[in-house]
Design a protein around this motif. Structure first.
Motif, PDB file in Angstrom:
ATOM      1  N   GLN B 578      37.468  53.884  39.084  1.00  0.00           N
ATOM      2  CA  GLN B 578      38.015  53.777  40.423  1.00  0.00           C
ATOM      3  C   GLN B 578      37.869  52.349  40.939  1.00  0.00           C
ATOM      4  OE1 GLN B 578      35.215  56.633  42.135  1.00  0.00           O
ATOM      5  NE2 GLN B 578      34.570  54.970  43.506  1.00  0.00           N
ATOM      6  N   PRO B 579      38.690  51.972  41.865  1.00  0.00           N
ATOM      7  CA  PRO B 579      38.607  50.605  42.379  1.00  0.00           C
ATOM      8  C   PRO B 579      37.333  50.392  43.189  1.00  0.00           C
ATOM      9  CG  PRO B 579      40.672  51.685  43.048  1.00  0.00           C
ATOM     10  CD  PRO B 579      39.774  52.743  42.492  1.00  0.00           C
ATOM     11  N   GLY B 580      36.886  49.166  43.256  1.00  0.00           N
ATOM     12  CA  GLY B 580      35.700  48.847  44.039  1.00  0.00           C
ATOM     13  C   GLY B 580      35.056  47.572  43.540  1.00  0.00           C
ATOM     14  N   VAL B 581      33.971  47.213  44.198  1.00  0.00           N
ATOM     15  CA  VAL B 581      33.183  46.053  43.767  1.00  0.00           C
ATOM     16  C   VAL B 581      31.846  46.584  43.283  1.00  0.00           C
ATOM     17  CG1 VAL B 581      32.073  43.911  44.495  1.00  0.00           C
ATOM     18  CG2 VAL B 581      34.322  44.508  45.375  1.00  0.00           C
ATOM     19  N   PHE B 582      31.469  46.181  42.080  1.00  0.00           N
ATOM     20  CA  PHE B 582      30.258  46.719  41.465  1.00  0.00           C
ATOM     21  C   PHE B 582      29.338  45.569  41.077  1.00  0.00           C
ATOM     22  CE2 PHE B 582      33.588  49.755  40.940  1.00  0.00           C
ATOM     23  CZ  PHE B 582      32.996  50.986  41.151  1.00  0.00           C
ATOM     24  N   ALA B 583      28.063  45.738  41.404  1.00  0.00           N
ATOM     25  CA  ALA B 583      27.068  44.739  41.012  1.00  0.00           C
ATOM     26  C   ALA B 583      26.526  45.100  39.636  1.00  0.00           C
ATOM     27  CB  ALA B 583      25.930  44.711  42.025  1.00  0.00           C
ATOM     28  N   LEU B 584      26.448  44.097  38.779  1.00  0.00           N
ATOM     29  CA  LEU B 584      25.927  44.339  37.428  1.00  0.00           C
ATOM     30  C   LEU B 584      24.416  44.133  37.473  1.00  0.00           C
ATOM     31  CD1 LEU B 584      28.616  42.294  35.466  1.00  0.00           C
ATOM     32  CD2 LEU B 584      28.548  44.755  35.823  1.00  0.00           C
ATOM     33  N   GLU B 585      23.701  45.161  37.093  1.00  0.00           N
ATOM     34  CA  GLU B 585      22.239  45.079  37.144  1.00  0.00           C
ATOM     35  C   GLU B 585      21.699  44.768  35.753  1.00  0.00           C
ATOM     36  OE1 GLU B 585      21.352  48.936  38.656  1.00  0.00           O
ATOM     37  OE2 GLU B 585      21.260  48.217  40.725  1.00  0.00           O
ATOM     38  N   PRO B 586      20.749  43.922  35.582  1.00  0.00           N
ATOM     39  CA  PRO B 586      20.055  43.152  36.627  1.00  0.00           C
ATOM     40  C   PRO B 586      20.557  41.718  36.723  1.00  0.00           C
ATOM     41  CG  PRO B 586      18.775  43.130  34.644  1.00  0.00           C
ATOM     42  CD  PRO B 586      20.033  43.838  34.294  1.00  0.00           C
ATOM     43  N   SER B 587      21.687  41.414  36.057  1.00  0.00           N
ATOM     44  CA  SER B 587      22.084  40.012  35.968  1.00  0.00           C
ATOM     45  C   SER B 587      22.577  39.456  37.292  1.00  0.00           C
ATOM     46  CB  SER B 587      23.187  39.887  34.913  1.00  0.00           C
ATOM     47  OG  SER B 587      24.315  40.644  35.315  1.00  0.00           O
ATOM     48  N   GLY B 588      22.902  40.321  38.233  1.00  0.00           N
ATOM     49  CA  GLY B 588      23.425  39.826  39.503  1.00  0.00           C
ATOM     50  C   GLY B 588      24.902  39.515  39.448  1.00  0.00           C
ATOM     51  N   GLY B 589      25.525  39.804  38.316  1.00  0.00           N
ATOM     52  CA  GLY B 589      26.957  39.587  38.201  1.00  0.00           C
ATOM     53  C   GLY B 589      27.746  40.602  39.013  1.00  0.00           C
ATOM     54  N   ILE B 590      29.030  40.410  39.033  1.00  0.00           N
ATOM     55  CA  ILE B 590      29.887  41.284  39.835  1.00  0.00           C
ATOM     56  C   ILE B 590      31.090  41.697  39.001  1.00  0.00           C
ATOM     57  CG2 ILE B 590      31.564  41.215  41.752  1.00  0.00           C
ATOM     58  CD1 ILE B 590      29.522  39.852  43.410  1.00  0.00           C
ATOM     59  N   ALA B 591      31.449  42.964  39.113  1.00  0.00           N
ATOM     60  CA  ALA B 591      32.689  43.459  38.507  1.00  0.00           C
ATOM     61  C   ALA B 591      33.586  43.954  39.645  1.00  0.00           C
ATOM     62  CB  ALA B 591      32.398  44.578  37.515  1.00  0.00           C
ATOM     63  N   VAL B 592      34.767  43.374  39.725  1.00  0.00           N
ATOM     64  CA  VAL B 592      35.735  43.788  40.755  1.00  0.00           C
ATOM     65  C   VAL B 592      36.830  44.604  40.072  1.00  0.00           C
ATOM     66  CG1 VAL B 592      37.272  43.040  42.593  1.00  0.00           C
ATOM     67  CG2 VAL B 592      35.275  41.682  42.014  1.00  0.00           C
ATOM     68  N   VAL B 593      37.001  45.821  40.542  1.00  0.00           N
ATOM     69  CA  VAL B 593      37.957  46.740  39.911  1.00  0.00           C
ATOM     70  C   VAL B 593      39.071  47.031  40.919  1.00  0.00           C
ATOM     71  CG1 VAL B 593      38.244  48.932  38.724  1.00  0.00           C
ATOM     72  CG2 VAL B 593      36.044  47.745  38.632  1.00  0.00           C
ATOM     73  N   ASN B 594      40.284  46.662  40.532  1.00  0.00           N
ATOM     74  CA  ASN B 594      41.444  46.935  41.378  1.00  0.00           C
ATOM     75  C   ASN B 594      42.515  47.637  40.560  1.00  0.00           C
ATOM     76  OD1 ASN B 594      41.157  46.001  44.122  1.00  0.00           O
ATOM     77  ND2 ASN B 594      40.914  43.952  43.250  1.00  0.00           N
ATOM     78  N   VAL B 595      43.329  48.414  41.224  1.00  0.00           N
ATOM     79  CA  VAL B 595      44.451  49.061  40.540  1.00  0.00           C
ATOM     80  C   VAL B 595      45.350  47.975  39.964  1.00  0.00           C
ATOM     81  CG1 VAL B 595      46.459  50.545  40.850  1.00  0.00           C
ATOM     82  CG2 VAL B 595      44.369  51.033  42.085  1.00  0.00           C
ATOM     83  N   ALA B 596      45.810  48.209  38.736  1.00  0.00           N
ATOM     84  CA  ALA B 596      46.622  47.206  38.064  1.00  0.00           C
ATOM     85  C   ALA B 596      47.836  46.840  38.924  1.00  0.00           C
ATOM     86  CB  ALA B 596      47.099  47.736  36.711  1.00  0.00           C
ATOM     87  N   ARG B 597      48.168  45.568  38.874  1.00  0.00           N
ATOM     88  CA  ARG B 597      49.263  45.096  39.719  1.00  0.00           C
ATOM     89  C   ARG B 597      50.584  45.796  39.366  1.00  0.00           C
ATOM     90  NH1 ARG B 597      50.952  38.800  40.663  1.00  0.00           N
ATOM     91  NH2 ARG B 597      51.964  39.152  42.656  1.00  0.00           N
ATOM     92  N   GLU B 598      50.804  46.050  38.069  1.00  0.00           N
ATOM     93  CA  GLU B 598      52.050  46.706  37.657  1.00  0.00           C
ATOM     94  C   GLU B 598      52.174  48.090  38.283  1.00  0.00           C
ATOM     95  OE1 GLU B 598      49.954  45.320  35.670  1.00  0.00           O
ATOM     96  OE2 GLU B 598      50.982  43.718  34.585  1.00  0.00           O
ATOM     97  N   GLU B 599      51.019  48.724  38.528  1.00  0.00           N
ATOM     98  CA  GLU B 599      51.065  50.068  39.088  1.00  0.00           C
ATOM     99  C   GLU B 599      51.608  50.040  40.509  1.00  0.00           C
ATOM    100  OE1 GLU B 599      50.622  52.277  37.030  1.00  0.00           O
ATOM    101  OE2 GLU B 599      50.528  54.120  38.185  1.00  0.00           O
ATOM    102  N   GLY B 600      51.577  48.867  41.109  1.00  0.00           N
ATOM    103  CA  GLY B 600      52.102  48.743  42.458  1.00  0.00           C
ATOM    104  C   GLY B 600      53.603  48.555  42.508  1.00  0.00           C
ATOM    105  N   ARG B 601      54.231  48.405  41.351  1.00  0.00           N
ATOM    106  CA  ARG B 601      55.705  48.305  41.337  1.00  0.00           C
ATOM    107  C   ARG B 601      56.263  49.726  41.351  1.00  0.00           C
ATOM    108  NH1 ARG B 601      56.548  45.060  36.149  1.00  0.00           N
ATOM    109  NH2 ARG B 601      58.740  45.474  36.585  1.00  0.00           N
TER     110      ARG B 601
END
Lengths: 344, 680
Positions: B578-601
């Motif tokens: 699902q879409p959202g912003v997720f923190a990667l533990e414990p590295s402090g990194g970030i994963a941003v999940v968005n619906v694919a742009r093509e799906e918006g066509r």
């Protein structure tokens, strides 16, 4: 078999393209053949929508003056009419030097024209002339043609008369050059077509009316055998009259493009006929062709100016051509006005 | 025999026209008052044969009109069996591919899809086989052939309803090509002799991925039919879609602004749109837009970490997007300099300011005297000069051996020898004779500490002057690496490996009286590069789509969503549904999940596009959808349409009509020719 098919196709094309290409002999030029040289003053359909014949004729005459750059008549009579300011190019012989000496401005003298070349228009208003499939009848077309020609000649100073005929000798507007002459014309031409075509009688009457050599203009559909009136035409010519014949026919009278089973009722008699028009077409067209060739041959034999006119053909080129031809004939026959060559 | 459009039989009324015309021809004639009667002659009456020919012509015309009406009524013969041009067999094998991609989340789409699946299943007989597969990026079985077979015929409908109720559209992209390829490859692998019918129930939006269909070999007896949603009426393409332009994780600054692409559909009415940022720092702003155009906008206002940008008062999934800044690690820096922190003549004064310039968010600076021994392991970067105490050096060495980084500056020759001793080397250290000043002449720009100076804009060090430095002659077998040299060739920066860590030795001190380095604009980026090295590089930054597998940074134990949901990490790769912003533990990194742009066509893709790609389409449902306008198509109607299309009786009837009309034309022309030219 292919030859027969080609022949049928050619016959059809010839019939549809009108008599100009059908090989008819004629002494004059058929109407419409020079229509592309000078653009008509007015669309024919639009012209015919004008109910008043006088107005319609006036319009046509305007167009004719527009096309003819100079009068076919020249010279002046002894009757002074008015002065006109001099314009560069005017004939210096007609300048009034005395008035110029008085006023210090050049003027030309204008004179009333005179003519003793009488013109009689013989107009057919028999019942057959009421036929028309172009939105107006042959009679309307013939009235306009005759009226325009007469107005033009009248405007040149020629005495113009009218003989309206049908079954009998007809009614007459005497040949004269009176101020109200044309008003009488319009009154006589306004009559509705009726009766049979008494062409022979009308031509004999014309010969009787015109005692001196003049011009006879016949406007008719000529749907009577040429043998009936050929002798009368010959006698007219023998009396040194110039004769102009306009044969006015409706396109359907030439092409006969009626569809399906048709009940035909005679306009001049009570004959009735049920025909399958497509089947009857070939015979009709052939018979009509033979008749028109005979009419043209009769006219050619007597050196008559002859125009066979479809009632959907533009009037203006026809009239312009006819006026020019008439003027030429007039000069050849010595029928010029007495004033020609005379100087005031 | 049945008819698909029986109301076209009203066209049979037209057969009266030839009849009336014929009767009129017999009775009523045109009346013409004619002038040239002398030239007309009576004709012989029509022969009996001609009358019969007229009647035959009339019959031919009536027949042609009747057949035309019959053809337009689209007759077909009812029979049980397969549809869509599928050869007849004892039982059908039907696979329904149900689109569960994000675009199906639009209001009403999926409920309509469920109805369509139920209708398709209701047309099956007990002996038919049925399989329901859901697909988005991947294909998931919902109801397999096996379970269908095992379920009693009377309970299949209930089972299907139950499974359909449990199936919902996800957030992943539509991989229609992959789904069709999967089914086709499976049919080819199984070498099935029976025909396979595949029914795709999908909105068939323009963004559906079809690339996998290129060059696909389709098995024999494989037929595809498309039920394109919505059945009722086309959805207008008049919305606003947002797309986040993520920063380059390698090169972009963590302070880089957040940019969004705003695309207005061709049917959009209006000239501006209100965008809303949801999150810890909410805000609203207006963006001017034009129909059919795309523009990039920057989220205004103060910086924020992450949020959800959406179009105000829009609920569509394409009208919102998750955004985030680049993640940054907070490092602990220990400064071993002595001296007064407020004394501008001391090295400590400048280094402390240079390190603090990195920002409180990125660094925590601890003075050596305040550093508790238990925090030694947390220190990423040790900075001191060679004059530090032995205890400090010992703690630093211990930390470096475990992986930390250290920067040492040489303030004089006397202490320099002890630095070499840290690595077990004997360095020959002298005070370098500098006549006026020295500048850096040669440096290893590929080294990570110089990474910020990669671009030519920042690569000029000629303005940084050094008035005093120590000339170090390294032993021949030294493992020490020279990263930068002065113009004369003397080492300026040395890198010495120690255990898992590294020590960087500047041969000059950073005091302003020794060098301009600490005052130059190059010092802070250099320290930032060292910090990143100390932290093992930048914090991971992932941009992905729902359902897409991505490599997890080493040591990741889980993903913590912005809504508090925690996803455990299993294995080296991860997937978020699902879409959202997720923190990667414990590295402090970030994963941003968005619906694919093509799906918006979301514009509807013509089913003919599949045909162009070679898909054996039996019959698209486009006609049916248009006719239905307002009421959903029943299964019976769908079935009838398919049977009628399969039989194609109207085509044969139209052929007969054409032949009949040709004959009639020829015959009528012949009769007309004969009547016009009786002599010929």
């Amino acid at each position: 078999m292919s030859k027969g098919w080609v022949q049928r196709w050619w016959n059809k094309v010839s019939a549809r393209s009108g008599d100009a290409r059908s090989g008819l002999p004629h002494t004059g030029t058929l109407a419409g053949t020079k229509s592309q040289e000078v653009r008509p003053w007015m669309d024919l359909q639009a012209l015919m929508l004008i109910r008043s014949l006088e107005l319609r004729v006036q319009r046509m005459v305007q167009g004719l003056h527009r096309g003819l750059h100079r009068s076919v008549r020249r010279g002046h009579s002894a009757e002074f009419a008015e002065y006109r300011p001099y314009s560069p190019g005017d004939d210096l012989r007609h300048m009034d030097w005395r008035r110029m000496a008085r006023t210090d401005r050049p003027f030309l003298r204008k004179y009333e024209e005179e003519s003793d070349w009488g013109c009689l228009v013989v107009a057919d208003l028999s019942a057959s002339m009421s036929f028309g499939t172009t939105g107006y009848s042959k009679a309307d077309y013939a009235r306009t043609l005759a009226g325009t020609l007469a107005t033009f000649l009248h405007g040149q100073g020629d005495p113009v008369g009218l003989l309206r005929f049908a079954a009998g000798a007809g009614e007459l507007v005497p040949v004269a050059h009176a101020p109200r002459q044309m008003a009488r014309w319009w009154s006589l031409l306004a009559a509705e077509p009726s009766g049979s075509t008494g062409l022979r009688v009308a031509l004999e009457e014309a010969r009787r009316i015109l005692r001196r050599p003049g011009l006879v203009v016949l406007v008719s559909d000529l749907l009577v055998p040429s043998e009936d009136w050929a002798e009368a035409l010959r006698l007219l010519r023998a009396a040194r009259h110039e004769v102009v014949v306009f044969e006015v026919l409706d396109p359907q009278e030439i092409d006969f493009n009626f569809e399906g089973d048709t009940h035909f009722v005679g306009l001049e008699d009570a004959r009735r006929l049920d025909l399958d028009a497509p089947r009857a077409r070939l015979g009709y067209v052939n018979r009509m062709q033979v008749h028109r060739e005979a009419v043209a041959a009769s006219c050619a034999r007597e050196s008559v100016l002859f125009w066979s006119v479809r009632s959907d053909a533009p009037l203006e080129p026809l009239l312009r051509e006819a006026i020019t031809a008439i003027a030429r004939r007039r000069q050849q026959s010595g029928g010029a006005s007495a004033s020609q060559g005379r100087l005031p | 025999m049945s008819f698909l459009s029986p109301w076209f039989f009203l066209g049979l009324l037209a057969v009266g026209a030839p009849l009336v015309a014929h009767l009129r021809r017999l009775s009523v004639k045109n009346r013409v008052a004619f002038s040239a009667m002398d030239f007309l002659e009576p004709l012989p009456p029509k022969k009996a044969r001609q009358r019969w020919e007229d009647i035959a012509l009339m019959v031919a015309r009536i027949g042609a009109l009747g057949l035309l009406a019959f053809a337009f009524a689209r007759p077909y013969v009812k029979k049980s069996g397969p549809v869509s041009g599928v050869p007849a067999s004892e039982h059908r094998r039907l696979v329904v591919l149900l689109d569960t991609s994000a675009s199906m989340r639009r209001a009403g789409f999926f409920s309509e899809a469920r109805d369509s699946v139920r209708q398709i299943a209701s047309s099956l007989t007990d002996s038919d086989e049925f399989e329901l597969l859901g697909f988005d990026r991947i294909v998931r079985p919902v109801l397999s052939f096996e379970i269908w077979r095992q379920t009693p015929a009377g309970e299949r409908s209930g089972l299907l309803n139950e499974l359909l109720a449990r199936t919902d559209p996800g957030w992943a992209q539509t991989e229609l090509g992959g789904a069709l390829k999967f089914v086709a490859d499976r049919a080819a692998r199984d070498a099935m002799e029976e025909p396979v019918e595949v029914v795709v129930v999908s909105d068939l939006q323009e963004g559906s991925r079809l690339a996998k269909l290129q060059g696909q070999q389709w098995p024999k007896n494989f037929h595809v039919r498309v039920v394109q949603l919505p059945l009722k009426s086309p959805v207008p393409d008049d919305g606003i879609s947002l797309h986040w332009l993520p920063p380059d994780a390698e090169t972009a600054s963590v302070e880089a602004p957040i940019k969004i692409q705003v695309t207005a559909a061709p049917g959009f009415r209006g000239d501006r749109v209100k965008l809303v940022l949801d999150g810890l720092h909410p805000r609203e702003w207006m963006v001017p837009v034009s129909a059919g155009k795309t523009r990039s906008v920057t989220v205004p206002g103060p910086a924020f970490d992450f949020g959800y940008v959406r179009v105000s008062e829009a609920s569509d999934f394409v009208s919102g997007v998750w955004v985030s800044r680049l993640p940054q690690k907070r490092a602990l820096v220990a400064l071993g300099y002595t001296g007064d922190l407020k004394d501008p003549s001391s090295t400590r004064y400048f280094v402390h300011r240079a390190v603090n310039a990195l920002g409180e968010a990125r660094v925590e600076v601890v003075a050596g005297e305040n550093l508790a021994p238990e925090r030694d392991a947390d220190v990423g970067l040790w900075i001191s000069n060679a004059a530090a105490s032995p205890e400090w050096n010992l703690r630093m060495r211990s930390a470096v051996e475990k992986g930390a980084l250290a920067i040492l500056t040489l303030e004089d020759v006397s202490r320099a020898g002890s630095v070499g001793a840290l690595f077990g080397e004997v360095w020959d250290v002298k005070e370098a004779p500098v006549s006026d000043f020295a500048i850096l002449g040669e440096m290893d720009r590929r080294h990570p500490v110089f990474a910020p100076f990669k671009t030519p804009q920042f690569s000029d060090f000629s303005g940084v002057r050094f008035w005093h430095y120590r000339r170090i002659v390294l032993p021949k077998d030294s493992s020490t690496r020279v990263l930068a040299r002065f113009e004369g060739g003397d080492p300026a920066l040395l890198e010495c490996a120690l255990g898992k860590g590294r020590i960087y030795v500047w041969t000059s001190d950073w005091r302003p009286q020794d060098a301009q380095w600490v005052l130059s604009s190059r010092c802070v980026p250099f320290l930032a590069g060292c910090l990143e090295m100390a932290a093992g590089g930048r914090a991971p930054f992932l941009v992905t789509t729902p359902g897409e597998s991505f490599a997890l940074p080493e040591g990741t134990t889980g993903l913590l969503g912005s809504d508090g949901m925690r996803l455990p990490a299993v294995g080296p790769r991860g997937t978020v549904d699902q879409p959202g912003v997720f923190a990667l533990e414990p590295s402090g990194g970030i994963a941003v999940v968005n619906v694919a742009r093509e799906e918006g066509r979301l514009a509807a893709l013509p089913p003919e596009k599949l045909k162009d790609l070679g898909v054996p389409i039996a019959k698209p449902n486009g006609e049916g959808r248009q006719r239905a306008s307002g009421s959903p198509l029943s299964a019976e109607v769908l079935l009838s349409e398919e049977i009628e299309a399969q039989q194609g009786g109207w085509r044969w009837l139209l052929g007969v009509v054409l032949v009949l009309l040709t004959l009639e034309t020829w015959w009528a022309a012949r009769l007309s020719s004969v009547s016009k030219h009786p002599a010929l």
